[in-house]
Design an enzyme around this catalytic site. Sequence first.
Site, PDB file in Angstrom:
ATOM      1  N   THR A  12      -5.082 -52.814  -3.886  1.00  0.00           N
ATOM      2  CA  THR A  12      -5.963 -53.512  -4.835  1.00  0.00           C
ATOM      3  C   THR A  12      -5.466 -53.407  -6.265  1.00  0.00           C
ATOM      4  O   THR A  12      -5.581 -54.365  -7.042  1.00  0.00           O
ATOM      5  CB  THR A  12      -7.389 -52.907  -4.753  1.00  0.00           C
ATOM      6  N   SER A  54      -2.965 -52.018   2.108  1.00  0.00           N
ATOM      7  CA  SER A  54      -2.620 -50.789   2.848  1.00  0.00           C
ATOM      8  C   SER A  54      -3.156 -50.795   4.280  1.00  0.00           C
ATOM      9  O   SER A  54      -2.791 -49.941   5.084  1.00  0.00           O
ATOM     10  CB  SER A  54      -3.085 -49.541   2.101  1.00  0.00           C
ATOM     11  N   THR A  85      -6.138 -48.229  -1.367  1.00  0.00           N
ATOM     12  CA  THR A  85      -6.981 -47.044  -1.131  1.00  0.00           C
ATOM     13  C   THR A  85      -7.376 -46.878   0.341  1.00  0.00           C
ATOM     14  O   THR A  85      -7.698 -45.775   0.767  1.00  0.00           O
ATOM     15  CB  THR A  85      -8.280 -47.110  -1.965  1.00  0.00           C
ATOM     16  N   ASP A  86      -7.341 -47.971   1.103  1.00  0.00           N
ATOM     17  CA  ASP A  86      -7.920 -47.892   2.453  1.00  0.00           C
ATOM     18  C   ASP A  86      -7.210 -46.899   3.365  1.00  0.00           C
ATOM     19  O   ASP A  86      -7.856 -46.202   4.147  1.00  0.00           O
ATOM     20  CB  ASP A  86      -7.942 -49.282   3.104  1.00  0.00           C
TER      21      ASP A  86
HETATM   22  N1  ASP Z   1      -7.623 -53.229   1.006  1.00  0.00           N
HETATM   23  C1  ASP Z   1      -7.079 -52.559  -0.154  1.00  0.00           C
HETATM   24  C2  ASP Z   1      -5.881 -51.727   0.302  1.00  0.00           C
HETATM   25  O1  ASP Z   1      -6.077 -50.703   0.884  1.00  0.00           O
HETATM   26  C3  ASP Z   1      -8.118 -51.705  -0.777  1.00  0.00           C
HETATM   27  C4  ASP Z   1      -7.697 -50.968  -2.024  1.00  0.00           C
HETATM   28  O2  ASP Z   1      -6.555 -50.843  -2.380  1.00  0.00           O
HETATM   29  O3  ASP Z   1      -8.627 -50.437  -2.694  1.00  0.00           O
HETATM   30  O4  ASP Z   1      -4.770 -52.114   0.095  1.00  0.00           O
END
Ligand code: ASP
Length: 333
Positions: A12, A54, A85-86
């Site tokens: 993100t 991710s 973050t995932d």
């Molecule tokens: N879907 C995103 C990822 O994990 C979520 C994020 O980065 O907060 O790449």
Amino acid sequence: MKKILLIATGGTIASGYTEEGLAPQLAVEELLRYVKEYETFCSVDACQLFSLDSTNIEGEHWLKMAAAVEENYDAFDGFVICHGTDTMAFSAAALSYLIQNSRKPIVVTGAQKPIDLPVTDARTNLLDSLRFAADDRAHGVNIVFGGVVIAGTRAKKERSKSYNAFSSINYPSIAVIREERITFYIDDKEKLSGETVFYHKLNERVLLLKLIPGMDASVLNRLFPFYDGVIIESFGVGGFPEYGEVSFFSEVERWAKAGKIVMAATQVTHEGSDMAIYRVGRLIKENFGLMEAYDMTLEAVVTKMMWGLAQAQSIEEFRELFYTTVNHDILFV
Ligand code: ASP
């Protein structure tokens, strides 16, 4: 001035709005443009390793991240990996096993909001990460996120939207970062000895299976050909059901006899497993030498099993590797 390598992988933090939804778009150089303040305390080189949500990260990407650090290890004082973050907690744990005993810091960070929005956590997280990576006291693999530094093996994404998305599970945070000040709660760099070790192999034939009441143990039978290790997320401090024609007991025995690993863990986030407490846990543990995860996070258990299976030649060797503490991952053995 400290030299930091910024390695971008997507997430993100680097995302933009597309017709299909948020997706990684910004290049690593663009990320840096939003945090120019870093120029007062470090110099940064940038490397775009890949550009993925991710959700799409696999073992091969962890090996590539570790290789990017290894290839540049001598030329830089610290490393910051921008990541979605995932699955960040899995990646930070995997990197903790692939890069051990590092005197140089390897920071994994990201954000809940893209860096180019007017209101975002991305700029603070990236700047905090660069600041931490440039600190003399920092070492090893850590997540820096929401003003908290968490050991790479102890992080869990507990909030899907808030800025304080990650918690340190069953272990204190390593440090907190407020404005420009880093306060260390665990300041143990001088205890490190020996060389930094990089590993280059993982065995991804690992499954995490969550028990639900009434689950039929024959599911383990069907999964048997596809995996070398299974982690069963059981209830509470740990135990396996005793009902049914095909029992968990006989399935665990079958896996153990074939030289495969069955590991008990708990689906309760905090405080860990202790299979010896109840009959439903103790009998199976004593009879089949079942391993358990104790106070480790599931992310650490999964990635440590992938790492350990790729290194060990026998179950005994695997057991020894698994129960050797790496980057604060296990206390309660
Ligand atoms: N879907 C995103 C990822 O994990 C979520 C994020 O980065 O907060 O790449």
